[in-house]
Design a protein around this motif. Structure first.
Motif, PDB file in Angstrom:
ATOM      1  N   LEU A   4       5.188  -1.015   8.099  1.00  0.00           N
ATOM      2  CA  LEU A   4       5.613  -0.012   7.123  1.00  0.00           C
ATOM      3  C   LEU A   4       7.034  -0.295   6.661  1.00  0.00           C
ATOM      4  N   GLU A  24      -1.031  -1.699  -4.753  1.00  0.00           N
ATOM      5  CA  GLU A  24      -2.235  -1.176  -4.121  1.00  0.00           C
ATOM      6  C   GLU A  24      -3.379  -0.981  -5.107  1.00  0.00           C
ATOM      7  N   ALA A  27       2.464  -1.365   4.192  1.00  0.00           N
ATOM      8  CA  ALA A  27       2.600  -0.141   3.397  1.00  0.00           C
ATOM      9  C   ALA A  27       4.044  -0.010   2.942  1.00  0.00           C
ATOM     10  N   SER A  73      -2.059   8.328   9.116  1.00  0.00           N
ATOM     11  CA  SER A  73      -3.175   7.608   8.509  1.00  0.00           C
ATOM     12  C   SER A  73      -2.977   6.102   8.458  1.00  0.00           C
ATOM     13  N   TYR A  74      -1.788   5.627   8.779  1.00  0.00           N
ATOM     14  CA  TYR A  74      -1.511   4.190   8.679  1.00  0.00           C
ATOM     15  C   TYR A  74      -0.631   3.751   9.837  1.00  0.00           C
ATOM     16  N   HIS A  75      -1.106   2.728  10.579  1.00  0.00           N
ATOM     17  CA  HIS A  75      -0.385   2.281  11.770  1.00  0.00           C
ATOM     18  C   HIS A  75       0.096   0.833  11.665  1.00  0.00           C
ATOM     19  N   ASP A 132      -6.784  -1.292   2.714  1.00  0.00           N
ATOM     20  CA  ASP A 132      -6.484  -2.185   3.836  1.00  0.00           C
ATOM     21  C   ASP A 132      -5.289  -3.069   3.473  1.00  0.00           C
ATOM     22  N   GLY A 182       0.812  -1.198   0.000  1.00  0.00           N
ATOM     23  CA  GLY A 182       0.000   0.000   0.000  1.00  0.00           C
ATOM     24  C   GLY A 182       0.852   1.257   0.000  1.00  0.00           C
ATOM     25  N   PRO A 183       0.379   2.349   0.608  1.00  0.00           N
ATOM     26  CA  PRO A 183      -0.872   2.371   1.365  1.00  0.00           C
ATOM     27  C   PRO A 183      -2.111   2.341   0.461  1.00  0.00           C
ATOM     28  N   ARG A 210       2.322   8.033   8.902  1.00  0.00           N
ATOM     29  CA  ARG A 210       1.909   7.377  10.141  1.00  0.00           C
ATOM     30  C   ARG A 210       0.615   7.949  10.721  1.00  0.00           C
TER      31      ARG A 210
END
Length: 293
Positions: free
Chosen positions: A50, A177, A22, A45-47, A18, A14-15, A43
């Motif tokens: 990575l 993605e 990422a 928006s995405y946890h 889902d 991704g991101p 970070r």
């Protein structure tokens, strides 16, 4: 983050909506963006897991703070100073193959990381430039590299190669993605089945063993349903179907053939298992036949 010990051998990069992992490339920003600021933005928006490709070694402190792993892109695969610096972060490292790199050059890049004390190095095949509009995955190279290190294969440009990549020894697949949901679902289903059949790892912990069992069970469920569907087809083609049309000789032949593949289970155990499988399939077939349309 263990890049090669996952419940599914497919990773959606991704991101995206889902993703499993990422992937952010700072190299594409050509050094014009502050790494810490860019990764802080990601970070927000995405946890999840990575992976970050640095533009230079100057980006590594920010990557250590915000990311779970480092990607060394194929174009920089032979930047040995960068490889050493990446390895010293202690983060897992993904080394992409340069489009014209040989097996020896690819493995050598990984060894530069290992020499710095970082054993968590995964190779990633992204393809070779050819006359085709997209890079061509070298499956023979995947098989050879897989004898030395875990290998991911990026099948974003050719999802139909997912099964071939796993058969060649890939431990995981990457889909971009922008992959359509139907493509993702199809690749996941095939990978779950084939991954359980081709994986020969020996788990060293109870959770690891249970995760491996879960993968095998998922494959079993897929195969059992497919077998029931095929058995139902046979029942419809027979003059007399259902339990009345059972063929004891054919059932014995099935068990005998399975004994050659699973001799440690033996004929008696396999016989009991297959009796249950056959009868369950017949019951399911009859229920479908009798259920309202």
């Amino acid at each position: 983050m263990d890049l090669h010990d996952r419940d599914t051998p497919v990773m959606i990069a991704g991101p995206a909506a889902d993703p499993d992992v990422a992937v952010v490339s700072l190299r594409r920003l050509h050094g014009r963006a502050n790494a810490a600021a860019e990764l802080t933005r990601v970070r927000r928006s995405y946890h999840g897991p990575l992976l970050v490709e640095p533009f230079s070694a100057l980006d590594l402190p920010a990557i250590v703070t915000h990311a779970d792993g480092v990607v060394v892109g194929g174009a920089w695969m032979q930047d040995f100073q960068l490889l050493r610096a990446v390895a010293r972060t202690g983060r897992p490292v993904v080394v992409q193959r340069a489009p014209a790199a040989t097996l020896e050059e690819w493995l050598s890049a990984a060894e530069y990381c290992v020499a710095e004390g970082n054993q968590d190095v995964v190779l990633c095949e992204t393809g070779t430039r050819t006359h085709l509009p997209h890079a061509t995955i070298d499956l023979s190279l995947v098989r050879a590299a897989g004898r030395h290190r875990p290998v991911l294969v990026d099948v974003s440009a050719a999802p139909d190669l997912a099964v071939a990549a796993l058969s060649a020894g890939a431990c995981g697949l990457l889909l971009g993605e922008d992959a359509e949901s139907a493509v993702v679902a199809g690749v996941r289903a095939k990978a779950a089945l084939l991954g359980a059949l081709t994986c020969d790892d020996v788990p060293e912990t109870i959770p690891g063993a249970r995760a491996a069992i879960d993968r095998v069970d998922a494959a079993l469920a897929t195969l059992l349903e497919r077998r029931a569907e095929l058995a139902a087809t046979v029942q419809r083609l027979k003059p007399v179907g259902g339990f009345a049309g059972r063929d004891p000789r054919r059932e014995r032949e099935i068990v005998e053939a399975m004994v050659s593949r699973a001799p440690r289970l033996g004929a008696d155990r396999l016989g009991r298992i297959m009796t249950a499988v056959i009868e369950t399939g017949l019951e399911a077939s009859e229920e479908r036949d009798l259920s309202p349309a």
